[in-house]
Design an enzyme around this catalytic site. Structure first.
Site, mmCIF file in Angstrom:
data_model
loop_
_atom_site.group_PDB
_atom_site.id
_atom_site.type_symbol
_atom_site.label_atom_id
_atom_site.label_comp_id
_atom_site.label_asym_id
_atom_site.label_seq_id
_atom_site.Cartn_x
_atom_site.Cartn_y
_atom_site.Cartn_z
ATOM 1 N N LYS A 285 -2.991 12.857 1.889
ATOM 2 C CA LYS A 285 -3.213 12.024 0.685
ATOM 3 C C LYS A 285 -4.026 10.741 1.012
ATOM 4 O O LYS A 285 -3.365 9.947 1.353
ATOM 5 C CB LYS A 285 -1.624 11.696 0.359
ATOM 6 C CG LYS A 285 -1.574 11.438 -1.212
ATOM 7 C CD LYS A 285 -2.583 10.206 -1.762
ATOM 8 C CE LYS A 285 -2.099 8.790 -1.349
ATOM 9 N NZ LYS A 285 -3.195 7.746 -1.746
ATOM 10 N N CYS B 125 -8.907 -2.752 10.663
ATOM 11 C CA CYS B 125 -7.614 -3.242 11.372
ATOM 12 C C CYS B 125 -7.596 -3.733 12.773
ATOM 13 O O CYS B 125 -6.760 -4.482 13.365
ATOM 14 C CB CYS B 125 -6.576 -2.207 11.096
ATOM 15 S SG CYS B 125 -6.712 -0.977 12.498
HETATM 16 P P1 NAD Z 1 -2.313 0.117 1.388
HETATM 17 O O1 NAD Z 1 -1.173 0.021 1.973
HETATM 18 O O2 NAD Z 1 -2.624 -0.198 0.091
HETATM 19 O O3 NAD Z 1 -2.621 1.803 1.151
HETATM 20 C C1 NAD Z 1 -2.529 2.874 2.229
HETATM 21 C C2 NAD Z 1 -2.231 4.146 1.652
HETATM 22 O O4 NAD Z 1 -0.807 3.968 0.819
HETATM 23 C C3 NAD Z 1 -3.209 4.705 0.260
HETATM 24 O O5 NAD Z 1 -3.241 6.122 0.607
HETATM 25 C C4 NAD Z 1 -2.150 4.495 -0.821
HETATM 26 O O6 NAD Z 1 -2.575 5.318 -1.897
HETATM 27 C C5 NAD Z 1 -0.918 4.386 -0.388
HETATM 28 N N1 NAD Z 1 -0.016 3.178 -1.329
HETATM 29 C C6 NAD Z 1 -0.484 2.200 -1.657
HETATM 30 N N2 NAD Z 1 0.520 1.714 -2.448
HETATM 31 C C7 NAD Z 1 1.681 2.543 -2.285
HETATM 32 C C8 NAD Z 1 3.151 2.146 -2.800
HETATM 33 N N3 NAD Z 1 3.488 1.198 -3.439
HETATM 34 N N4 NAD Z 1 3.696 3.342 -2.499
HETATM 35 C C9 NAD Z 1 3.526 4.379 -1.762
HETATM 36 N N5 NAD Z 1 2.191 4.489 -1.235
HETATM 37 C C10 NAD Z 1 1.435 3.548 -1.509
HETATM 38 O O7 NAD Z 1 -3.659 0.078 2.510
HETATM 39 P P2 NAD Z 1 -5.297 0.068 2.192
HETATM 40 O O8 NAD Z 1 -5.211 -1.379 1.336
HETATM 41 O O9 NAD Z 1 -5.669 1.179 1.654
HETATM 42 O O10 NAD Z 1 -5.831 -0.367 3.857
HETATM 43 C C11 NAD Z 1 -5.745 -1.411 4.195
HETATM 44 C C12 NAD Z 1 -4.589 -1.862 5.129
HETATM 45 O O11 NAD Z 1 -4.605 -0.785 6.214
HETATM 46 C C13 NAD Z 1 -4.779 -2.979 6.042
HETATM 47 O O12 NAD Z 1 -3.822 -3.590 5.970
HETATM 48 C C14 NAD Z 1 -5.288 -2.613 7.204
HETATM 49 O O13 NAD Z 1 -5.014 -3.720 8.436
HETATM 50 C C15 NAD Z 1 -4.594 -1.438 7.497
HETATM 51 N N6 NAD Z 1 -4.997 -0.521 8.428
HETATM 52 C C16 NAD Z 1 -4.158 -0.197 9.366
HETATM 53 C C17 NAD Z 1 -4.530 0.816 10.503
HETATM 54 C C18 NAD Z 1 -3.856 0.703 11.933
HETATM 55 O O14 NAD Z 1 -4.009 1.611 12.442
HETATM 56 N N7 NAD Z 1 -2.812 -0.184 11.989
HETATM 57 C C19 NAD Z 1 -5.778 1.103 10.450
HETATM 58 C C20 NAD Z 1 -6.561 0.870 9.296
HETATM 59 C C21 NAD Z 1 -6.222 0.126 8.317
#
Ligand code: NAD
Length: 508
Positions: free
Chosen positions: A184, A292
């Site tokens: 997803k 990240c």
């Molecule tokens: P996000 O948390 O908004 O979304 C991530 C996923 O979760 C997406 O597929 C989204 O559709 C889903 N999602 C969003 N809101 C949701 C909800 N309320 N309920 C269930 N699912 C939901 O993150 P983003 O903005 O896409 O990505 C950026 C973030 O990811 C930053 O915080 C970054 O630091 C983090 N990140 C972490 C790593 C790591 O390995 N630690 C790697 C890359 C990115």
């Protein structure tokens, strides 16, 4: 390339799901807008799956599981090897999809695709890596052996910032170990993940083994709650990671959930500040800070180090080459969406309001010819202090915050005391200080004179504290453990008869 596309208007294409080896139109009636952030225009709509659409995809993956799990590990490895070849052949096409929807510049997108391919390359070694354990003759005629069995249907839920690399972190290791996958992806840039699944079928995998369901919270919740899904691998922001971890585990699933970050670079007085500045420019502003593992905080030991470093950085931040992501020779593209850019701009305002000093304010940047694009210039902020909200929270944009401390210990404590613990780095010529820092700091990935210490595919990736929830890191042997469960067999082939034993068996 057979990119899914039924045109709904001359400019806007309608994306699909990819289920059972075919593009499937969404039936929920709900769609998410996908933009080209360089131009600031909507380019496509992605379907947002309903619960019943997710359930149908799970049924497909569940049906495909027994045959895929029974396929010999060598055969799976050969398919993975063909997949690797295809990924290389299509690297530029995949990078273009990433660059178009995410906004990272094309050379950077090429690199991000490569880091994903490396996981698929590592996965080809599963016949060796997945070997079990065997103890011969633990008692007379008795051997014990352990095997690693796939879990079943597993799901990957991925963020917007690496739409090739992070799906490949998950899919590569989940598939090679015999699981079937539902991915997803982020609804902000779903085209590359669709293509990744399509190429796996082209490589010879049976349909139904690697599926992509596009969607938002409704699709995620359906995956978290369905008992046929055995494991969830999530990467995204910390609040959602916490929610995913709590919900998945409450439904009896294995779960790893990686969250956000605030990565510090500790700069000691003996460091070469030209090297530090070079490292910081790439680590803070590459991919517009939407990584990240980006360095977002530079911690200078001593005012002299801070003053000299800012003198070097300021003109370079002002001169960052910023433009539309498919242009070559650029250092930074736009941010992913207008909303995200606004959020980053609000953090810059917050930092100013909290009393830190804006050395370079990227909010003034205009990309001429692309005025509607989601651009933001590089921002450099000095005099940041621990209590500030703009320091405690992740900004996730082209913003570098500089802090001044009096000693190595004070600087090292900042990284340890911060709620996030994804990555950190130290720049110094002092081996003992570097070793102490690496040993003691409460952070999962550490660089010594390396600004972005992302481990290669044969190690593994994972943060500490609020940057990761659950057990096992992404990729490498950690992922092999995450995506398999151990079965242990104790066997005896009798040469003589067996006596009844009523006591706890004690092997002799
Ligand atoms: P996000 O948390 O908004 O979304 C991530 C996923 O979760 C997406 O597929 C989204 O559709 C889903 N999602 C969003 N809101 C949701 C909800 N309320 N309920 C269930 N699912 C939901 O993150 P983003 O903005 O896409 O990505 C950026 C973030 O990811 C930053 O915080 C970054 O630091 C983090 N990140 C972490 C790593 C790591 O390995 N630690 C790697 C890359 C990115």
């Amino acid at each position: 390339m057979s990119q899914p596309a039924a045109a709904v208007s001359p400019e806007i294409t309608q994306l699909t799901h990819y289920i059972n080896g075919a593009h499937v139109a969404g039936s929920s009636g709900r769609f998410g807008d996908v933009f080209n952030p360089s131009k600031g225009v909507k380019t496509s709509e992605t379907p947002l799956a309903s619960k019943s659409e997710v359930e149908a995809a799970i049924a497909v993956a569940e049906k495909a599981f027994p045959e895929w799990a029974a396929t010999s590990v060598l055969q799976r490895s050969r398919i993975m090897a063909r997949y690797v070849q295809l990924l290389y052949q299509h690297q530029h096409e995949l990078a273009t999809l990433v660059s178009n929807e995410h906004g990272k510049v094309i050379e950077d997108a090429m690199g991000s695709v490569l880091r994903g391919i490396e996981v698929a390359e590592f996965a080809c070694g599963a016949p060796h890596a997945q070997k079990g354990e065997f103890s011969d003759n633990v008692a007379r005629g008795i051997d014990i052996y352990s095997m690693r069995k796939p879990l079943g249907v597993v799901a990957g839920i991925t963020p917007f910032n690496f739409p090739a690399m992070i799906p490949l972190w998950m899919a590569g290791m989940a598939l090679i170990t015999g699981n079937t996958v539902i991915l997803k992806p982020s609804e902000k840039d779903p085209s590359c993940p669709l293509r990744l699944a399509e190429l796996f079928v082209e490589a010879g995998a049976p349909p139904g083994v690697f599926n992509v369901v596009n969607g938002d919270k409704e699709a995620v919740d359906a995956l978290l709650e369905d008992e046929r899904v055995k494991a969830i691998s999530f990467v995204g922001s910390t609040p959602i990671a916490k929610y995913v971890y709590a919900t998945a585990t409450a439904h009896g699933k294995r779960c790893q959930a990686m969250g956000g970050a605030k990565n510090h670079m500790l700069i000691l007085p003996d460091a070469d500040l030209e090297d530090v500045a070079n490292a910081l420019m790439g680590a803070a502003y590459g991919s517009a800070g939407e990584r990240c593992m980006a360095i977002s905080v530079g911690v200078c030991v001593g005012d002299e180090v801070a003053d000299r470093l800012i003198d070097i950085l300021k003109p370079r931040v002002e001169a960052l080459r910023i433009g539309p992501s498919l242009d070559t020779g650029l250092e930074m593209g736009p941010l992913v969406t207008r909303e995200h850019r606004d959020k980053v701009m609000n953090y810059i305002q917050m930092a100013q309001d909290e009393g830190s000093r804006l050395v370079v304010d990227g909010r003034d940047f205009v990309c001429s010819g692309n005025e509607d694009g989601f651009f933001l210039g590089g921002t450099l902020i000095d005099d940041v202090r621990p209590g500030m909200q703009s320091y405690q929270e992740e900004i996730f944009g082209p913003v570098l915050q500089i802090m001044r401390v009096g000693s190595f210990e004070e600087g090292a404590a900042l990284a340890t005391d911060h709620p996030y613990g994804n990555g950190t780095s130290i720049f110094t010529k002092n081996g003992a200080a570097a070793r102490t820092f690496a040993d003691k700091v409460e952070v999962g990935m550490v660089g010594i004179n390396v600004p972005i210490p992302v481990p290669l595919a044969f190690h593994s990736f994972g943060g500490w504290k609020s940057s990761a929830f659950g057990d096992h890191n992404q990729y490498g042997m950690e992922a092999l453990r995450f995506y398999t469960k151990v079965k242990t067999v104790t066997s005896r082939w009798l040469e003589s008869g067996l006596d009844a034993e009523f006591m706890m068996p004690v092997l002799k």
